[in-house]
Design a protein around this motif. Structure first.
Motif, PDB file in Angstrom:
ATOM      1  N   ARG A  82      -8.403   4.878  -1.327  1.00  0.00           N
ATOM      2  CA  ARG A  82      -9.033   5.078  -0.390  1.00  0.00           C
ATOM      3  C   ARG A  82      -8.568   6.759  -0.083  1.00  0.00           C
ATOM      4  O   ARG A  82      -7.466   7.154  -0.052  1.00  0.00           O
ATOM      5  CB  ARG A  82      -8.756   4.558   0.966  1.00  0.00           C
ATOM      6  N   LEU A  85       1.215   9.091  -5.828  1.00  0.00           N
ATOM      7  CA  LEU A  85       0.711   7.869  -5.662  1.00  0.00           C
ATOM      8  C   LEU A  85       1.221   6.744  -6.547  1.00  0.00           C
ATOM      9  O   LEU A  85       1.951   5.450  -6.284  1.00  0.00           O
ATOM     10  CB  LEU A  85      -0.598   7.328  -5.327  1.00  0.00           C
ATOM     11  N   LEU A 127       0.923  -1.270   0.070  1.00  0.00           N
ATOM     12  CA  LEU A 127      -0.047  -0.059   0.018  1.00  0.00           C
ATOM     13  C   LEU A 127       0.854   1.222   0.031  1.00  0.00           C
ATOM     14  O   LEU A 127       1.785   1.357   0.727  1.00  0.00           O
ATOM     15  CB  LEU A 127      -0.851  -0.180   1.156  1.00  0.00           C
ATOM     16  N   SER A 162       5.019   6.215  -6.399  1.00  0.00           N
ATOM     17  CA  SER A 162       5.121   5.495  -5.296  1.00  0.00           C
ATOM     18  C   SER A 162       4.935   3.968  -5.325  1.00  0.00           C
ATOM     19  O   SER A 162       5.555   3.221  -4.820  1.00  0.00           O
ATOM     20  CB  SER A 162       4.487   5.935  -4.018  1.00  0.00           C
ATOM     21  N   ARG A 212      -5.743  12.982   2.559  1.00  0.00           N
ATOM     22  CA  ARG A 212      -4.818  11.961   2.803  1.00  0.00           C
ATOM     23  C   ARG A 212      -5.513  10.688   1.847  1.00  0.00           C
ATOM     24  O   ARG A 212      -6.606  10.424   1.662  1.00  0.00           O
ATOM     25  CB  ARG A 212      -5.073  11.309   4.036  1.00  0.00           C
ATOM     26  N   TYR A 213      -4.448  10.239   1.222  1.00  0.00           N
ATOM     27  CA  TYR A 213      -4.827   9.034   0.112  1.00  0.00           C
ATOM     28  C   TYR A 213      -4.127   7.919   0.418  1.00  0.00           C
ATOM     29  O   TYR A 213      -2.870   7.971   0.774  1.00  0.00           O
ATOM     30  CB  TYR A 213      -4.589   9.629  -1.174  1.00  0.00           C
ATOM     31  N   ALA A 214      -4.734   6.616  -0.039  1.00  0.00           N
ATOM     32  CA  ALA A 214      -3.865   5.198   0.213  1.00  0.00           C
ATOM     33  C   ALA A 214      -4.516   4.470  -1.071  1.00  0.00           C
ATOM     34  O   ALA A 214      -5.525   4.450  -1.334  1.00  0.00           O
ATOM     35  CB  ALA A 214      -4.260   4.758   1.459  1.00  0.00           C
ATOM     36  N   GLN A 238      -3.654   0.829  -3.881  1.00  0.00           N
ATOM     37  CA  GLN A 238      -2.689  -0.379  -4.074  1.00  0.00           C
ATOM     38  C   GLN A 238      -3.244  -0.992  -5.543  1.00  0.00           C
ATOM     39  O   GLN A 238      -4.156  -0.497  -5.964  1.00  0.00           O
ATOM     40  CB  GLN A 238      -3.067  -1.301  -2.907  1.00  0.00           C
ATOM     41  N   SER A 276      -0.048  12.145   1.887  1.00  0.00           N
ATOM     42  CA  SER A 276      -0.884  13.286   2.372  1.00  0.00           C
ATOM     43  C   SER A 276      -0.506  14.601   1.308  1.00  0.00           C
ATOM     44  O   SER A 276       0.780  14.730   1.311  1.00  0.00           O
ATOM     45  CB  SER A 276      -0.785  13.667   3.711  1.00  0.00           C
ATOM     46  N   GLN A 330       0.856   5.438   0.890  1.00  0.00           N
ATOM     47  CA  GLN A 330      -0.141   6.407   1.516  1.00  0.00           C
ATOM     48  C   GLN A 330       0.667   7.664   1.314  1.00  0.00           C
ATOM     49  O   GLN A 330       1.718   7.881   1.179  1.00  0.00           O
ATOM     50  CB  GLN A 330       0.001   6.105   2.896  1.00  0.00           C
TER      51      GLN A 330
END
Length: 316
Positions: free
Chosen positions: A96, A120, A16, A123, A44-46, A48, A20, A18
């Motif tokens: 999310r 993201l 995952l 990452s 904030r974001y997460a 996968q 911000s 994550q």
């Protein structure tokens, strides 16, 4: 670390990611479409990567009932654009999002989503920085946002100076490329946001701007924009004069009369008040005591006051 290799040669991380991303206020008075400042209010974001061809999107907080929950979600769109730039795309994505930045108020909610999505994506790719540099990310974010000021502040944090420059591609096509540099911000400077309940679309606000302005207005704005760099860095006492603007704010009065009236009232009291971005929120930059600032909510009926620190870091 678990990973998944794509057909393109990219290796996606199975873990995952994550991130911000701070809110941002653009223009800061005279710096139309070039100045931005990051504010310590973070979405904030997460995310996968998935093996299934699906977009599993869940959003809570600000605007949760308004944003898309599929491939049209702005964070997802930005992730896909980032993956495309890096040369591959996962089958699916789980996202999310916890949103706290008010939407449609001139506080950079769309810039946060775009920068969040691109960061993201980078990452989630092994050695993603080799495929997408910081400069690439700002260019892509500018493409998606339409202008570089908010995305620059959201990515780098602090204050930023952004611009666009023409670049000729290998096919001869001329493209506008977003660029940005960080500016120093004096540690004493803080921000008060006065946020109304109503929204205003940036596109609507832009349509009110004239094609030409008087030469003397351009001269004033040029001098104030240059002074603003110095005021932000080490002379907070100059913020009031440095945030004077004749280029864009007054022309938008019909779209947000209460906002412009509030800016004029606050500036009449000697406060460095500006329209935040395209509005309709108002930002006051200050460095003194809190007593006077604490009283401002009473002179701004219909506006919610939020005292925020300048975000020293951007997307993280």
């Amino acid at each position: 670390m678990a990973s998944k290799r794509s057909n393109s040669g990219l290796t996606f991380k199975a873990t995952l990611a994550q991130i911000s991303v701070p809110a941002s206020s653009a223009n800061i008075g005279p710096g139309f479409d070039c100045f931005g400042i990051a504010l310590e209010l973070r979405d904030r974001y997460a995310a996968q990567v998935l093996d299934d061809e699906t977009f599993d999107v869940d959003v809570t907080g600000e605007g949760a009932d308004e944003v898309k929950k599929d491939a049209k979600n702005l964070v997802i769109k930005s992730m896909l654009r980032g993956f495309e730039h890096m040369g591959g795309k996962p089958r699916g994505i789980a996202l999310r999002a916890l949103n706290v930045i008010p939407h449609g108020r001139g506080l950079g909610s769309s810039a946060s989503a775009i920068v969040g999505g691109l960061t993201l994506a980078r990452s989630l790719v092994l050695t993603g920085e080799q495929y997408m540099s910081d400069e690439d990310l700002i260019t892509l974010a500018t493409e998606l946002e339409g202008h570089p000021d908010n995305v620059a502040a959201a990515f780098y944090g602090g204050a930023t100076l952004a611009w666009s420059e023409a670049k000729t591609s290998s096919t001869g096509e001329i493209k506008s490329i977003g660029r940005a540099v960080s500016l120093r911000v004096d540690d004493r400077i803080k921000a008060l946001l006065l946020v109304p309940s109503n929204q205003l679309a940036t596109a609507k606000a832009r349509k009110l701007l004239p094609e030409t302005i008087p030469h003397q207005d351009a001269v004033l704005n040029s001098s104030r924009t240059a002074l603003l760099v110095h005021a932000l860095a080490e002379r907070p006492d100059l913020l009031f004069i440095a945030t004077e603007d004749l280029l864009h704010q007054k022309y938008r009065a019909q779209a947000m009369p209460k906002t412009i009236a509030l800016v004029e009232k606050l500036r009449g009291a000697g406060l460095a008040a500006v329209v935040s971005g395209a509005g309709p929120a108002v930002m006051v930059l200050y460095s003194g005591g809190e007593d006077e600032i604490d009283q401002l909510e009473s002179v701004a009926p219909g506006f919610t006051a939020m005292k925020l620190a300048i975000a020293k870091t951007g997307a993280q």
